[in-house]
Every structure is written in C-alpha cells, then in structure tokens.
Enzyme design. Sequence first.
Site, mmCIF file in Angstrom:
data_model
loop_
_atom_site.group_PDB
_atom_site.id
_atom_site.type_symbol
_atom_site.label_atom_id
_atom_site.label_comp_id
_atom_site.label_asym_id
_atom_site.label_seq_id
_atom_site.Cartn_x
_atom_site.Cartn_y
_atom_site.Cartn_z
ATOM 1 N N GLY A 55 20.942 39.827 -15.680
ATOM 2 C CA GLY A 55 20.426 38.540 -15.234
ATOM 3 C C GLY A 55 20.968 38.175 -13.869
ATOM 4 O O GLY A 55 21.426 39.036 -13.118
ATOM 5 N N CYS A 56 20.926 36.900 -13.535
ATOM 6 C CA CYS A 56 21.462 36.421 -12.259
ATOM 7 C C CYS A 56 22.911 36.859 -12.119
ATOM 8 O O CYS A 56 23.715 36.699 -13.040
ATOM 9 C CB CYS A 56 21.365 34.896 -12.201
ATOM 10 S SG CYS A 56 22.155 34.167 -10.740
ATOM 11 N N PHE A 57 23.275 37.408 -10.982
ATOM 12 C CA PHE A 57 24.608 38.001 -10.851
ATOM 13 C C PHE A 57 25.744 37.012 -10.650
ATOM 14 O O PHE A 57 26.920 37.376 -10.710
ATOM 15 C CB PHE A 57 24.649 39.072 -9.760
ATOM 16 C CG PHE A 57 24.017 38.739 -8.426
ATOM 17 C CD1 PHE A 57 23.923 37.429 -7.944
ATOM 18 C CD2 PHE A 57 23.510 39.771 -7.624
ATOM 19 C CE1 PHE A 57 23.358 37.161 -6.702
ATOM 20 C CE2 PHE A 57 22.934 39.507 -6.383
ATOM 21 C CZ PHE A 57 22.866 38.197 -5.919
#
Length: 222
Positions: free
Chosen positions: A34-36
């Site tokens: 997902g979003c890092f």
Amino acid sequence: MSDADTHDARPTEFTRDAAAPSPGATETATFGLGCFWGPDARFGAMEGVVRTRVGYAGGSTPAPTYHSLGDHTEVVQVEYDPTVLSYADLLDVFWSAHDPRRNARKRQYRSVILTGSAVHRQVAERARQDVASRLGGSVATEVEDLDAFHRAEPYHQKYELRSTPVVGAEVEDRCGDDLVDSTVAARLNGFVAGHGDDDRCRSLLADLALPPAAVDEVRRRR
C-alpha cells in the site's frame, strides 16, 4: 563535571548514527504493502532496523517519479542488522501490517515482496504458502526478484516525522541531507506514528538534546 559538560557528553543523533552498522554489515528487505508512508514508520520503529527509505520498484518504466510512476509499485526498503533481526521477523510484520488477500485497486499499491537473494526468495515463498494455508485460501501477495530500487522524492521520506510539528523541522534541520539514512530519524518516524516500544521511545528521547516542545510533541503522539 559541569551540567554543560554532562549535556555535551550525551549522545546526539549524529553519534548514534555513526555507531550504526555500515551497509556492508546489514541486509536489505523490500516490501510493497500500500502507500509507503505507513510501512516506512512501522518498520523504522523496530529495534534492529538500521535504515529505511521509500521508493518505486517492481516495474520496467525508467526513472519513475510519483507523478510518472509507470508500472512500478510504492515500496519501503528496510536495511537491518541480521544479528538482531531475521528476514522472517520482517516478513511477520509485513503480513500483519495489511490484508494480503485484498487485490489492490492500482498496481501502485499492490502487495509484493521483492527479494534480493535466492535465500530471501525461498523464505518469502515459504512464508507466503504458510500465510495462505493459515488464512484458508489464496493471497494476492506476489514474490518477485528485485531488479532495481528507485528512491522516491525527498518529501516522501520519513513522511510521518516531517509532518509532525516542531519535531520534523528540528530533526530535519540537524540531519540535513542525512535524514533519509539516519537511524534516529527512522526511529522517530515510527515513534511519532505510534509504533514501537514506549520504553525505547523514552530512552531515545532522554538521550537526544531535542527542545522540550519537540519532546512533548513526540510524547503526545504515543
């Protein structure tokens, strides 16, 4: 010894970073989940993690950027001390930090383990099978070889820390260009996001000569 001398003798972020294992003494893991921003903080709070950085990998588009990602995926790269942590330990955090059964709406946010060695690939494949068996079905997570890692733009690095009032500006000012590769910055990035052990957080804050307002802001977020 005066109070001033005692204060000057206490560890700073720079002496702590200088004592961290060199890249030659560490191993590296690369994960997409997902979003890092969140994984960067979660892994950074772990004892044994030396450095973290976020970037783009898993695709073939040359020189990807956030606004021109092509077929790459957002990933966090975790540099760790193998005498403290194992690759399997990091995989445990990877699996627990997201739902590996869910198909990402975009390739940018897919679940992927990018391995840099045959040993890591074998461990990752075996872990994937174990997780699928435990969950009673297939998982969407892919296991692939890491071809290249493209570091993301500076404003994505240590995002939770940079976004924290007072603390982010203070640490960024002290570390400068070394912020991304700072072990202390990785810890603080995790601590301000609520991750990590409270005792270790208190210990780090006690050792750093941060302004009282910055210390209070970290504590407020625990």
